[in-house]
Design an enzyme around this catalytic site. Sequence first.
Site, PDB file in Angstrom:
ATOM      1  CB  CYS A 132       3.665   1.513 -58.015  1.00  0.00           C
ATOM      2  SG  CYS A 132       2.525   2.091 -59.271  1.00  0.00           S
ATOM      3  CG  HIS A 275       4.552  -2.352 -59.191  1.00  0.00           C
ATOM      4  ND1 HIS A 275       3.206  -2.407 -58.898  1.00  0.00           N
ATOM      5  CD2 HIS A 275       4.687  -1.411 -60.158  1.00  0.00           C
ATOM      6  CE1 HIS A 275       2.569  -1.535 -59.651  1.00  0.00           C
ATOM      7  NE2 HIS A 275       3.439  -0.923 -60.429  1.00  0.00           N
ATOM      8  CG  ASN A 305       0.075  -1.170 -62.288  1.00  0.00           C
ATOM      9  OD1 ASN A 305      -0.001  -1.040 -61.068  1.00  0.00           O
ATOM     10  ND2 ASN A 305       0.981  -0.549 -63.017  1.00  0.00           N
TER      11      ASN A 305
HETATM   12  O1  UT7 Z   1       2.857   1.170 -62.293  1.00  0.00           O
HETATM   13  C1  UT7 Z   1       3.154   2.474 -62.638  1.00  0.00           C
HETATM   14  C2  UT7 Z   1       4.210   2.457 -63.645  1.00  0.00           C
HETATM   15  N1  UT7 Z   1       3.628   2.349 -64.979  1.00  0.00           N
HETATM   16  C3  UT7 Z   1       4.120   1.464 -65.837  1.00  0.00           C
HETATM   17  O2  UT7 Z   1       4.972   0.680 -65.501  1.00  0.00           O
HETATM   18  C4  UT7 Z   1       3.623   1.526 -67.251  1.00  0.00           C
HETATM   19  C5  UT7 Z   1       4.788   1.370 -68.192  1.00  0.00           C
HETATM   20  N2  UT7 Z   1       4.380   1.509 -69.590  1.00  0.00           N
HETATM   21  C6  UT7 Z   1       3.685   0.545 -70.236  1.00  0.00           C
HETATM   22  O3  UT7 Z   1       3.334  -0.482 -69.662  1.00  0.00           O
HETATM   23  C7  UT7 Z   1       3.436   0.745 -71.710  1.00  0.00           C
HETATM   24  O4  UT7 Z   1       4.078   1.918 -72.125  1.00  0.00           O
HETATM   25  C8  UT7 Z   1       1.936   0.825 -72.084  1.00  0.00           C
HETATM   26  C9  UT7 Z   1       1.296  -0.525 -71.910  1.00  0.00           C
HETATM   27  C10 UT7 Z   1       1.241   1.853 -71.238  1.00  0.00           C
HETATM   28  C11 UT7 Z   1       1.768   1.218 -73.526  1.00  0.00           C
HETATM   29  O5  UT7 Z   1       2.439   0.288 -74.347  1.00  0.00           O
HETATM   30  P1  UT7 Z   1       3.462   0.796 -75.456  1.00  0.00           P
HETATM   31  O6  UT7 Z   1       3.926  -0.383 -76.173  1.00  0.00           O
HETATM   32  O7  UT7 Z   1       4.486   1.662 -74.772  1.00  0.00           O
HETATM   33  O8  UT7 Z   1       2.540   1.652 -76.400  1.00  0.00           O
HETATM   34  P2  UT7 Z   1       2.666   3.192 -76.803  1.00  0.00           P
HETATM   35  O9  UT7 Z   1       2.112   4.065 -75.737  1.00  0.00           O
HETATM   36  O10 UT7 Z   1       4.061   3.451 -77.291  1.00  0.00           O
HETATM   37  O11 UT7 Z   1       1.697   3.244 -78.028  1.00  0.00           O
HETATM   38  C12 UT7 Z   1       1.937   2.467 -79.220  1.00  0.00           C
HETATM   39  C13 UT7 Z   1       0.751   2.588 -80.117  1.00  0.00           C
HETATM   40  C14 UT7 Z   1       0.294   4.015 -80.338  1.00  0.00           C
HETATM   41  O12 UT7 Z   1      -0.172   4.124 -81.679  1.00  0.00           O
HETATM   42  P3  UT7 Z   1       0.737   4.811 -82.825  1.00  0.00           P
HETATM   43  O13 UT7 Z   1       1.038   6.195 -82.333  1.00  0.00           O
HETATM   44  O14 UT7 Z   1       1.973   3.946 -82.892  1.00  0.00           O
HETATM   45  O15 UT7 Z   1      -0.111   4.750 -84.024  1.00  0.00           O
HETATM   46  C15 UT7 Z   1      -0.858   4.171 -79.395  1.00  0.00           C
HETATM   47  O16 UT7 Z   1      -1.782   5.147 -79.822  1.00  0.00           O
HETATM   48  O17 UT7 Z   1      -0.359   1.903 -79.546  1.00  0.00           O
HETATM   49  C16 UT7 Z   1      -1.476   2.794 -79.436  1.00  0.00           C
HETATM   50  N3  UT7 Z   1      -2.231   2.462 -78.248  1.00  0.00           N
HETATM   51  C17 UT7 Z   1      -3.187   1.533 -78.233  1.00  0.00           C
HETATM   52  N4  UT7 Z   1      -3.667   0.732 -79.196  1.00  0.00           N
HETATM   53  C18 UT7 Z   1      -4.647  -0.129 -78.848  1.00  0.00           C
HETATM   54  C19 UT7 Z   1      -2.104   2.981 -77.004  1.00  0.00           C
HETATM   55  N5  UT7 Z   1      -2.981   2.397 -76.174  1.00  0.00           N
HETATM   56  C20 UT7 Z   1      -3.670   1.494 -76.912  1.00  0.00           C
HETATM   57  C21 UT7 Z   1      -4.696   0.582 -76.621  1.00  0.00           C
HETATM   58  N6  UT7 Z   1      -5.146  -0.207 -77.605  1.00  0.00           N
HETATM   59  N7  UT7 Z   1      -5.220   0.469 -75.378  1.00  0.00           N
END
Ligand code: UT7
Length: 348
Positions: A132, A275, A305
Site C-alpha cells: 500500500c 491510504h 482499499n
Molecule cells: O491496507 C493494508 C493494511 N490493512 C489494513 O489496514 C486492515 C486493518 N484491519 C482492519 O481494517 C480490521 O481489522 C478488519 C476490518 C479487517 C477486521 O475488523 P475487526 O474489527 O478487527 O474484526 P476482527 O478481525 O477482530 O473480527 C471480529 C469478529 C470475529 O468474530 P468473533 O471471533 O469475535 O466471533 C470475526 O470472525 O468479526 C468476525 N468477522 C466478520 N463478521 C462479519 C470477521 N470478518 C467478518 C465479516 N463479516 N466480513
Amino acid sequence: MSPSPASNRPAAPATTGRFGVRIAGTGSSLPVGRLTNADLEKVMETSDEWIVQRTGIHERRRINHELNESTHTLSAAALRAALSAARMTGADLDLIIVATMTGEMSCPSVACLVAKSVGAGHAGAFDVNAACSGFVFSANIAHDLIKGGTYKSVAVIGADTLSTLMDYSNAGRSTAIIFGDGAGAAIFRATDDPSKGLLAQCMHADGEGWKDIYVPREARDFPAGVACDPSKFGRVQMNGAAVFKFAVGTFSDLIQETLDKAGVAAADVDMFVCHQSNLRILTAARERFGISEEKLYVNIDRVGNTVGASVPLCLDELVRAGRVKEGHKVMFVAFGGGLTWGSSLWQL
Ligand code: UT7
C-alpha cells in the site's frame, strides 16, 4: 494542474536544487464491475451493517478478465488520462514507475507493458513493490530523480487488483470485504520554480512484521507455528487486528514526523491524501491532529482499499474536483504490507 509544453528527451544536465518538481497531470481508472456489500452477503456470512460499521466500505470495484481488465490495462488507462491532463504523450516520458503487488507476471514488469501501451519508446520502466506504500515511495523516488537533474518527466502509477488474491467465501471474509481494484497515475515534471516539490519525505519498513500481511505460494511461506494450508496459496493472509493497531499508531506518528521534518503545522496543510485502509483508521488520525473532514479526503466508501492505487486515486479525484491545486501544501500518507509506511509533503 496547469499544463506546460512537453519536454524532449533526454533531459538536459542540471544542477541539483535548481529545479522544482510539479505534478503536471493526474489520471485514474477503475474496473467496470461493482462488488457491493449486498453481493458479498450472497457468498459469505457477513452483512452490510458489519462491513460499514467496521470499515466504512459500501462497495468496491473488481476486474473482469473477460473484459480484458488487469493491473496492466488499468495502469495504462490511468496513465493515458494523466498524459491527457498534462497535454503530453507517452513519448515525452523519461521514466515510468508502477507501484504494484499484483503484476500479471513476475517478468516482464507492469511498467514495461504500460510503456509499450502508451508509446513511451525507450523510457526506463520498472515496478516497485511496497504494497500500500508503493505509490508514495515511488513518488518520492521520482521527485528526487527530477530534483537531481537526471530526468525531466516521470510517470508514477499505483495499481492493484487484489481481487485476484481474495477468497470470496467464509474463509476469506475478513479480507475480501476490504480490498478493491483500481489504478491512479501522476506525472511529475521539472519546473523552473525551485519552491515547488517535496518539503519532506519519509520511507520506513519493518520486515519483522511481514507475517501480518502475506501471500503464501508454497508450504515454506507460512510463518513458524502456522500450519501449511494449500487452500491459502495465492490468497492474502492478514492479521487484521495487528495491522489495525500498527496502522492507528503509525499513521499519526508518520504525519507528525513529516510535519516536524518540514517545519510545517498540520493546520497549514491544505489536504491530506491518505491510504484508504479503513475509515476508522482515517478518523483516528484526523481527530488526533484536529484536521477538519474537508481536509482529509475519503473515498473508501466507494472503492474500498485499493492498495497501491489508493493515494493516486484520491489525488486524481481531488485534482479533477479542483480541491487540490497549484499553491497548495498536500501530504501523502500510506502504510501496508512489509510492513512499510511512507509519506511526502508537497508544495504544489
Ligand atoms: O491496507 C493494508 C493494511 N490493512 C489494513 O489496514 C486492515 C486493518 N484491519 C482492519 O481494517 C480490521 O481489522 C478488519 C476490518 C479487517 C477486521 O475488523 P475487526 O474489527 O478487527 O474484526 P476482527 O478481525 O477482530 O473480527 C471480529 C469478529 C470475529 O468474530 P468473533 O471471533 O469475535 O466471533 C470475526 O470472525 O468479526 C468476525 N468477522 C466478520 N463478521 C462479519 C470477521 N470478518 C467478518 C465479516 N463479516 N466480513
